[in-house]
Motif scaffolding. Structure first.
Motif, PDB file in Angstrom:
ATOM      1  N   ASN A 100      62.486  18.312  37.634  1.00 57.21           N
ATOM      2  CA  ASN A 100      62.065  18.236  36.236  1.00 57.21           C
ATOM      3  C   ASN A 100      62.139  19.639  35.634  1.00 57.21           C
ATOM      4  N   PRO A 101      63.177  19.939  34.838  1.00 57.15           N
ATOM      5  CA  PRO A 101      63.326  21.293  34.281  1.00 57.15           C
ATOM      6  C   PRO A 101      62.134  21.746  33.458  1.00 57.15           C
ATOM      7  N   ASN A 102      61.396  20.806  32.862  1.00 57.83           N
ATOM      8  CA  ASN A 102      60.243  21.197  32.055  1.00 57.83           C
ATOM      9  C   ASN A 102      59.210  21.960  32.872  1.00 57.83           C
ATOM     10  N   SER A 103      59.028  21.559  34.132  1.00 58.97           N
ATOM     11  CA  SER A 103      58.033  22.230  34.964  1.00 58.97           C
ATOM     12  C   SER A 103      58.426  23.667  35.269  1.00 58.97           C
ATOM     13  N   LEU A 104      59.705  24.007  35.156  1.00 61.11           N
ATOM     14  CA  LEU A 104      60.159  25.375  35.387  1.00 61.11           C
ATOM     15  C   LEU A 104      60.180  26.184  34.097  1.00 61.11           C
ATOM     16  N   PHE A 105      60.830  25.636  33.084  1.00 61.19           N
ATOM     17  CA  PHE A 105      60.991  26.409  31.843  1.00 61.19           C
ATOM     18  C   PHE A 105      59.720  26.443  30.999  1.00 61.19           C
ATOM     19  N   PHE A 106      58.806  25.511  31.229  1.00 61.30           N
ATOM     20  CA  PHE A 106      57.536  25.518  30.514  1.00 61.30           C
ATOM     21  C   PHE A 106      56.371  25.647  31.490  1.00 61.30           C
ATOM     22  N   ALA A 107      56.591  26.401  32.562  1.00 59.30           N
ATOM     23  CA  ALA A 107      55.523  26.626  33.532  1.00 59.30           C
ATOM     24  C   ALA A 107      54.416  27.486  32.923  1.00 59.30           C
ATOM     25  N   LYS A 108      53.213  27.313  33.422  1.00 57.83           N
ATOM     26  CA  LYS A 108      52.079  28.061  32.880  1.00 57.83           C
ATOM     27  C   LYS A 108      52.279  29.555  33.085  1.00 57.83           C
ATOM     28  N   LYS A 109      52.098  30.319  32.022  1.00 65.18           N
ATOM     29  CA  LYS A 109      52.229  31.772  32.088  1.00 65.18           C
ATOM     30  C   LYS A 109      50.904  32.382  32.526  1.00 65.18           C
ATOM     31  N   ARG A 110      51.033  33.426  33.333  1.00 65.92           N
ATOM     32  CA  ARG A 110      49.826  34.107  33.785  1.00 65.92           C
ATOM     33  C   ARG A 110      49.209  34.914  32.648  1.00 65.92           C
ATOM     34  N   LEU A 111      47.974  35.236  32.831  1.00 63.48           N
ATOM     35  CA  LEU A 111      47.269  36.055  31.848  1.00 63.48           C
ATOM     36  C   LEU A 111      47.692  37.506  32.065  1.00 63.48           C
ATOM     37  N   GLY A 112      48.721  37.933  31.370  1.00 65.15           N
ATOM     38  CA  GLY A 112      49.301  39.259  31.611  1.00 65.15           C
ATOM     39  C   GLY A 112      48.673  40.357  30.793  1.00 65.15           C
ATOM     40  N   ILE A 113      47.352  40.407  30.772  1.00 62.40           N
ATOM     41  CA  ILE A 113      46.658  41.466  30.019  1.00 62.40           C
ATOM     42  C   ILE A 113      45.558  42.059  30.893  1.00 62.40           C
ATOM     43  N   LYS A 114      45.069  43.213  30.526  1.00 58.09           N
ATOM     44  CA  LYS A 114      43.930  43.827  31.178  1.00 58.09           C
ATOM     45  C   LYS A 114      42.694  43.580  30.325  1.00 58.09           C
ATOM     46  N   THR A 115      41.662  43.099  30.994  1.00 62.48           N
ATOM     47  CA  THR A 115      40.420  42.805  30.281  1.00 62.48           C
ATOM     48  C   THR A 115      39.356  43.827  30.676  1.00 62.48           C
ATOM     49  N   TYR A 116      38.798  44.476  29.699  1.00 57.81           N
ATOM     50  CA  TYR A 116      37.753  45.466  29.945  1.00 57.81           C
ATOM     51  C   TYR A 116      36.400  44.815  29.679  1.00 57.81           C
ATOM     52  N   ASP A 117      35.615  44.737  30.747  1.00 49.44           N
ATOM     53  CA  ASP A 117      34.349  44.023  30.669  1.00 49.44           C
ATOM     54  C   ASP A 117      33.266  44.895  30.019  1.00 49.44           C
ATOM     55  N   ILE A 118      32.246  44.244  29.462  1.00 47.86           N
ATOM     56  CA  ILE A 118      31.089  44.943  28.895  1.00 47.86           C
ATOM     57  C   ILE A 118      29.872  44.773  29.797  1.00 47.86           C
ATOM     58  N   TYR A 119      30.164  44.417  31.060  1.00 46.71           N
ATOM     59  CA  TYR A 119      29.064  44.163  31.989  1.00 46.71           C
ATOM     60  C   TYR A 119      28.149  45.381  32.147  1.00 46.71           C
ATOM     61  N   ASN A 120      28.757  46.570  32.149  1.00 52.66           N
ATOM     62  CA  ASN A 120      27.936  47.769  32.343  1.00 52.66           C
ATOM     63  C   ASN A 120      26.961  47.985  31.197  1.00 52.66           C
ATOM     64  N   GLN A 121      27.346  47.510  30.007  1.00 55.06           N
ATOM     65  CA  GLN A 121      26.452  47.700  28.863  1.00 55.06           C
ATOM     66  C   GLN A 121      25.289  46.716  28.902  1.00 55.06           C
ATOM     67  N   VAL A 122      25.532  45.557  29.534  1.00 58.86           N
ATOM     68  CA  VAL A 122      24.473  44.552  29.600  1.00 58.86           C
ATOM     69  C   VAL A 122      23.512  44.853  30.737  1.00 58.86           C
ATOM     70  N   ILE A 123      24.062  45.156  31.935  1.00 56.82           N
ATOM     71  CA  ILE A 123      23.208  45.379  33.087  1.00 56.82           C
ATOM     72  C   ILE A 123      22.429  46.683  32.975  1.00 56.82           C
ATOM     73  N   GLY A 124      22.887  47.555  32.113  1.00 58.17           N
ATOM     74  CA  GLY A 124      22.215  48.846  31.963  1.00 58.17           C
ATOM     75  C   GLY A 124      20.786  48.734  31.461  1.00 58.17           C
ATOM     76  N   ILE A 125      20.399  47.570  30.938  1.00 59.94           N
ATOM     77  CA  ILE A 125      19.062  47.426  30.398  1.00 59.94           C
ATOM     78  C   ILE A 125      18.002  47.589  31.475  1.00 59.94           C
ATOM     79  N   ASN A 126      18.336  47.212  32.736  1.00 65.70           N
ATOM     80  CA  ASN A 126      17.346  47.377  33.802  1.00 65.70           C
ATOM     81  C   ASN A 126      17.907  48.022  35.060  1.00 65.70           C
ATOM     82  N   LYS A 127      19.193  48.387  35.060  1.00 63.42           N
ATOM     83  CA  LYS A 127      19.797  48.993  36.241  1.00 63.42           C
ATOM     84  C   LYS A 127      20.319  50.400  35.971  1.00 63.42           C
TER      85      LYS A 127
END
Length: 303
Positions: A100-127
């Motif tokens: 089925n060519p559709n499964s190849l040419f329309f295959a799911k694309k990976r998330l090709g970006i870098k995500t910068y988390d804000i976890y340090n800003q949240v956990i900083g309240i008590n850590k």
């Protein structure tokens, strides 16, 4: 809540949505994390990118005869197709699926970006001050296909292929094939394309003759060996047939043919013969030709 957004062709084959849930710092109603974060893919499909062609083949296909495969594009416009006709038993060995060519040419694309988390800003309240950077990625799908290793084969596997073939202006195509000396189940697989539109479909049918022969013979024999040759004559027709069976040998093998007498074969009936055979005191390659003749059909099988 519900969030609505317009879907466009630029989103094919998929987009990603990221969600952050942040609780108030000063709350004691639950012990859930202060910050929750997730990414989810959303698959986007356009039905116009998929063509499901109609495949038409004869209801009855006989060995050694010519037949036609007819293809009609769903959209009734000029397209291109390939046709493969393969023994269903071979496809079952590797669990082969119709491509089925559709499964190849329309295959799911990976998330090709870098995500910068804000976890340090949240956990900083008590850590205290914590700096974290997360890189989120994906992986490509791994497609496995087993290869069939062919060694010594008495019977050639059925594998017919034609293409790429162009249809007429209305998306219609009629292709001739000649069925080899084969009996069994076959799968007709059609794969096609037109620009950014891809097609795939298949159909399974049986190939059988009004009279069929199944026989067995050891692959290797020693001089002076004695063995039994089992011979089955099967009716594949709705009529009663008068059958005569003949057997010819080439090489150092002798077979007792006294049991091979004319008989009546009823519809969908099977007659089994067990013939005594012996290897002569010599070496070489033995070839046994079995021919079954009826008043409406004849068929021969070589071992």
């Amino acid at each position: 809540g519900v969030i609505e957004f317009p879907v466009t062709n630029k989103m094919i084959p998929n987009i990603y949505t990221s969600i952050s849930v942040i609780q108030k710092h000063k709350q004691t109603k639950n012990d859930l994390p202060l910050r929750m974060y997730g990414i989810c893919p959303i698959m986007v499909k356009n039905p116009k990118n998929t063509d499901t062609p109609t495949i038409t083949i004869p209801k009855k296909i006989n060995p050694s005869e010519e037949f036609f495969v007819e293809i009609q594009s769903q959209y009734k416009d000029a397209s291109q197709f390939t046709i493969a006709i393969v023994d269903e038993g071979l496809l079952d060995i590797t669990d082969f699926k119709t491509p089925n060519p559709n499964s190849l040419f329309f295959a799911k694309k990976r998330l090709g970006i870098k995500t910068y988390d804000i976890y340090n800003q949240v956990i900083g309240i008590n850590k205290g001050d914590i700096y974290r950077t997360f890189s989120i990625g994906g992986g490509n799908a791994l497609l496995r296909r087993q290869n069939i290793t062919s060694k010594i084969q008495r019977f050639k596997p059925l594998a017919l292929f034609k293409g790429p073939l162009k249809t007429d202006a209305n998306g219609y195509l009629k292709v001739p094939f000649t069925m080899p000396e084969y009996e069994g189940s076959i799968r007709v697989m059609v794969v096609g394309t037109k620009k950014n539109r891809y097609a795939s479909n298949d159909i399974v049918t049986k190939v059988k003759a009004p009279i069929m022969i199944i026989s067995s013979l050891p692959r290797q024999l020693k001089t002076n060996d004695e063995f039994e040759l089992t011979l089955s004559i099967i009716s594949g027709d709705s009529s009663t047939q008068n059958i005569s069976v003949s057997l010819d040998t080439i090489g150092p093998v002798s077979i007792n043919k006294s049991k091979l007498k004319p008989f009546i074969l009823n519809p969908n009936e099977e007659k089994v013969f067990k013939l005594q055979a012996r290897v002569n005191n010599s070496v070489g390659t033995a070839n046994i030709s079995i021919t079954a003749k009826s008043d409406i059909y004849q068929n021969a099988k070589h071992i």
